[in-house]
Motif scaffolding. Structure first.
Motif, short mmCIF file in Angstrom:
data_model
loop_
_atom_site.label_atom_id
_atom_site.label_comp_id
_atom_site.label_asym_id
_atom_site.label_seq_id
_atom_site.Cartn_x
_atom_site.Cartn_y
_atom_site.Cartn_z
N THR A 1 -26.99 23.10 18.57
CA THR A 1 -25.72 23.80 18.74
C THR A 1 -24.89 23.13 19.82
O THR A 1 -25.36 22.99 20.95
CB THR A 1 -25.96 25.26 19.15
OG1 THR A 1 -26.80 25.87 18.18
CG2 THR A 1 -24.65 26.02 19.23
N PRO A 2 -23.61 22.73 19.50
CA PRO A 2 -23.04 22.77 18.16
C PRO A 2 -23.57 21.64 17.29
O PRO A 2 -24.16 20.72 17.83
CB PRO A 2 -21.54 22.59 18.44
CG PRO A 2 -21.47 21.81 19.72
CD PRO A 2 -22.68 22.23 20.52
N PRO A 3 -23.39 21.68 15.94
CA PRO A 3 -22.62 22.69 15.21
C PRO A 3 -23.42 23.91 14.78
O PRO A 3 -22.86 24.92 14.47
CB PRO A 3 -22.14 21.92 13.98
CG PRO A 3 -23.26 20.96 13.70
CD PRO A 3 -23.82 20.58 15.04
N LEU B 1 -22.52 26.88 12.17
CA LEU B 1 -21.08 26.74 11.97
C LEU B 1 -20.79 25.74 10.86
O LEU B 1 -19.79 25.87 10.14
CB LEU B 1 -20.42 26.29 13.28
CG LEU B 1 -18.91 26.09 13.26
CD1 LEU B 1 -18.20 27.39 12.90
CD2 LEU B 1 -18.42 25.58 14.61
N ASP C 1 -20.75 27.51 7.67
CA ASP C 1 -19.53 28.32 7.54
C ASP C 1 -18.35 27.47 7.10
O ASP C 1 -17.54 27.88 6.26
CB ASP C 1 -19.21 29.00 8.87
CG ASP C 1 -20.22 30.08 9.22
OD1 ASP C 1 -20.87 30.59 8.28
OD2 ASP C 1 -20.36 30.41 10.40
N THR C 2 -18.21 26.27 7.69
CA THR C 2 -17.09 25.41 7.31
C THR C 2 -17.23 24.91 5.87
O THR C 2 -16.24 24.82 5.14
CB THR C 2 -16.99 24.21 8.26
OG1 THR C 2 -18.26 23.54 8.34
CG2 THR C 2 -16.58 24.65 9.65
N THR D 1 -18.31 18.59 11.43
CA THR D 1 -18.19 19.80 12.25
C THR D 1 -18.56 19.52 13.70
O THR D 1 -17.91 20.00 14.63
CB THR D 1 -19.08 20.92 11.68
OG1 THR D 1 -18.78 21.12 10.30
CG2 THR D 1 -18.86 22.22 12.43
N CYS E 1 -16.14 19.84 17.01
CA CYS E 1 -16.58 20.62 18.18
C CYS E 1 -16.50 19.79 19.45
O CYS E 1 -16.10 20.29 20.52
CB CYS E 1 -18.00 21.13 17.97
SG CYS E 1 -18.15 22.46 16.74
N ARG F 1 -7.21 30.29 11.93
CA ARG F 1 -8.46 29.65 11.54
C ARG F 1 -8.32 28.12 11.55
O ARG F 1 -8.61 27.44 10.57
CB ARG F 1 -8.91 30.13 10.16
CG ARG F 1 -9.05 31.65 10.07
CD ARG F 1 -9.88 32.09 8.90
NE ARG F 1 -11.29 31.76 9.08
CZ ARG F 1 -12.25 32.19 8.28
NH1 ARG F 1 -11.97 32.97 7.26
NH2 ARG F 1 -13.51 31.83 8.50
N GLU G 1 -11.46 25.74 10.77
CA GLU G 1 -11.81 25.64 9.35
C GLU G 1 -10.79 24.82 8.58
O GLU G 1 -11.15 24.02 7.72
CB GLU G 1 -11.93 27.04 8.74
CG GLU G 1 -13.13 27.85 9.22
CD GLU G 1 -12.84 28.63 10.48
OE1 GLU G 1 -11.81 28.34 11.13
OE2 GLU G 1 -13.62 29.54 10.81
#
Length: 526
Positions: A171-173, A176, A179-180, A218, A222, A247, A250
């Protein structure tokens, strides 16, 4: 006869019965209904199963009859003839059963995982099937052993063959990235389909892996946007695009994943070129954001105009410029470093001579007692003693205790400090980052500190290191050294020939009559 919410029913041998039985009998009846040759009965049974599986008692009975394996088999044996409705009910019921944690996600077959991944990538596909499939994949990702199989079927997550799941655990990503990917597939289904279909028609070595690329992209976003980092008081980056788009992360991902595919084609990349492509994409994004676009549309236009050939031209121009100007500063930098390090050392010692007020942390975690510590002007003694809250800078004479610098044996920080070991497990990371101690005398006495701030921690640990004849190592020292080097080099390299340098500083102009003005960023984007 129809099944309604107000009249919950069970199905047995083609007949509809009221669901008033014990969970065991209900589970047995649904088990038989799912195996029925009648498609309507099978569909109704799966629909009812998706509803009653939320009950943990029923779930235990159904799973004890290997009912979950029956659902797995339905998925494994599925083909294009299986209706979307039946598959939606099957996957929903499976997800509800697994949510109880009765059986492990790690025991699923590779055939099942491949089918679930296929539902995500298939087109056309039912939105409800895609959503529950993504939910199942997310739960499988959280399971340690299943990640290896999942990563193989969802377009190869990593080169990290020993544990591909690390790309999602880090983390990151983290999740996430999932989600993207989901946002791109549902928000822009046509663009997502083009990406997948276009790459599926290429040779394997020229295929741009969607999942692996998405995870890395992603992570890049980040890092560039500093997502996951705490706010910084010294930050200087400002992106007006954040105020013009909902957003944004995204949406940036959706635009950049298509840019990545375009750049992959322009570079005629293979799997071995993956890291090179990602470096180019990072550069495309960074250069575009540095121009401070005020809207998402403007960002897309600029980043797509910055193709691979343009990046090569910019790199060549910058390389030539560096060759002309880099050599003298590098040599000058090494010559200046000792002088500037000595300047920092003297500043640290001066700061220790001024002293600092510290708080005592007792075993009861009360922080009401204060003490002061300062270095003598001749740098031979550390004077310390208790002080009151309203005393800011007590004289050395008021500090009753002292330690000869020559008796100091070592400097300890963090969890190595004696007062941190005494309260092991009770101190949070913030306190650990501010703790330091000095040991002295033959009996290993120690003087323990909790710095008021990270800046004070760096100043004192650097200063004590100088007193002990050691190198300074704090992040504050490194930052200050870079700033001083940069300033000094720029001053040394200034072309001052025929330039008159005044003996005194210029007069500061008067402040404006009012401050009713602002800078219009939109004018620079035209």
């Amino acid at each position: 006869m129809y099944i309604t919410e107000s009249n919950r029913l069970d199905i047995k041998n083609g007949c509809i019965l009221r669901l008033t039985k014990a969970p065991g009998r209900c589970a047995e009846d649904l088990f038989k209904g799912i195996q029925s040759a009648d498609a309507g009965v099978r569909c109704d049974s799966l629909k009812e199963l998706a509803t009653v599986s939320t009950d943990v008692t029923f779930a235990q009975e159904f799973i004890s009859r290997d009912g979950h394996l029956l659902l797995v088999k339905i998925v494994e044996d599925s083909n294009e003839l299986v209706s979307n409705v039946i598959m939606t009910h099957t996957l929903t019921a499976f997800m509800e059963l697994m949510d109880h944690g009765i059986v492990s996600w790690e025991n699923l077959s590779s055939v099942f995982i491949k089918k679930i991944a296929g539902f995500v990538n298939a087109k056309p596909t039912d939105a409800s099937i895609q959503q529950v499939s993504l939910d199942i994949l997310e739960n499988m990702v959280l399971s340690s052993n299943i990640i290896l199989i999942l990563s193989f079927h969802v377009h190869r997550f990593s080169q990290n063959n020993s544990n591909p799941g690390q790309d999602l655990v880090r983390t990151p990503p983290g999740l996430l990235a999932l989600d993207t990917m989901n946002y791109f597939a549902t928000r822009y289904p046509d663009a997502y389909s083009r990406f997948v279909l276009e790459n599926s028609s290429r040779e394997d070595k020229h295929e741009c892996p969607f999942a692996r690329s998405s995870i890395q992209l992603t992570l890049i976003l980040c890092e560039i946007l500093r997502i996951g980092e705490p706010p910084s008081e010294t930050g200087s980056d400002y992106h007006p695009i954040f105020f013009s788009q909902d957003r944004l992360l995204e949406e940036l991902f959706c635009g950049c994943i298509q840019l990545l595919n375009k750049t992959w084609k322009e570079m005629r990349a293979t799997q071995e070129d993956f890291d090179k492509v990602m470096q180019v994409v990072r550069e495309q994004i960074t250069r575009t954001l540095s121009s401070k676009p005020t809207s998402l549309e403007l960002f897309k236009n600029k980043v797509n105009a910055l193709n691979y050939s343009e990046i090569l031209k910019l790199r060549q121009t910058e390389r030539l410029h560096q060759e002309e100007t880099l050599a003298p500063p590098v040599e000058l930098k090494e010559r200046l470093k000792p002088e500037l390090l000595e300047l920092i050392r003297q500043q640290r010692l001066n700061r220790l001579c001024q002293g600092t007020k510290f708080r005592k942390i007792s075993s009861r975690r009360r922080q009401d007692k204060l003490w002061y510590c300062r270095l003598s002007p001749n740098h031979k003694m550390l004077h310390y003693g208790d002080v009151e809250e309203d005393v800011e800078n007590p004289p050395i004479e008021a500090l009753q205790e002292k330690i000869p610098v020559a008796d100091i044996k070592s400097l300890l920080t963090g969890k190595d400090c004696p007062h941190m070991k005494e309260n092991k497990g009770k101190q949070n990371k913030e306190v650990l980052d501010l703790a330091f101690s000095i040991t002295y005398d033959v009996e290993e006495y120690s003087l323990n500190f909790i710095a008021p701030s990270r800046t004070d921690f760096c100043l004192w640990t650097d200063g004590l290191s100088v007193l002990l004849g050691r190198e300074m190592s704090s992040e504050s020292m490194r930052s200050e050294l870079e700033i001083l080097l940069s300033m000094e080099i720029k001053l040394r390299l200034l072309d001052l020939e025929n330039v008159t340098i005044p003996d005194s500083a210029p007069v500061i102009p008067k402040p404006p009559s009012n401050y009713n003005f602002c800078y219009d960023f939109s004018q620079t984007e035209q």
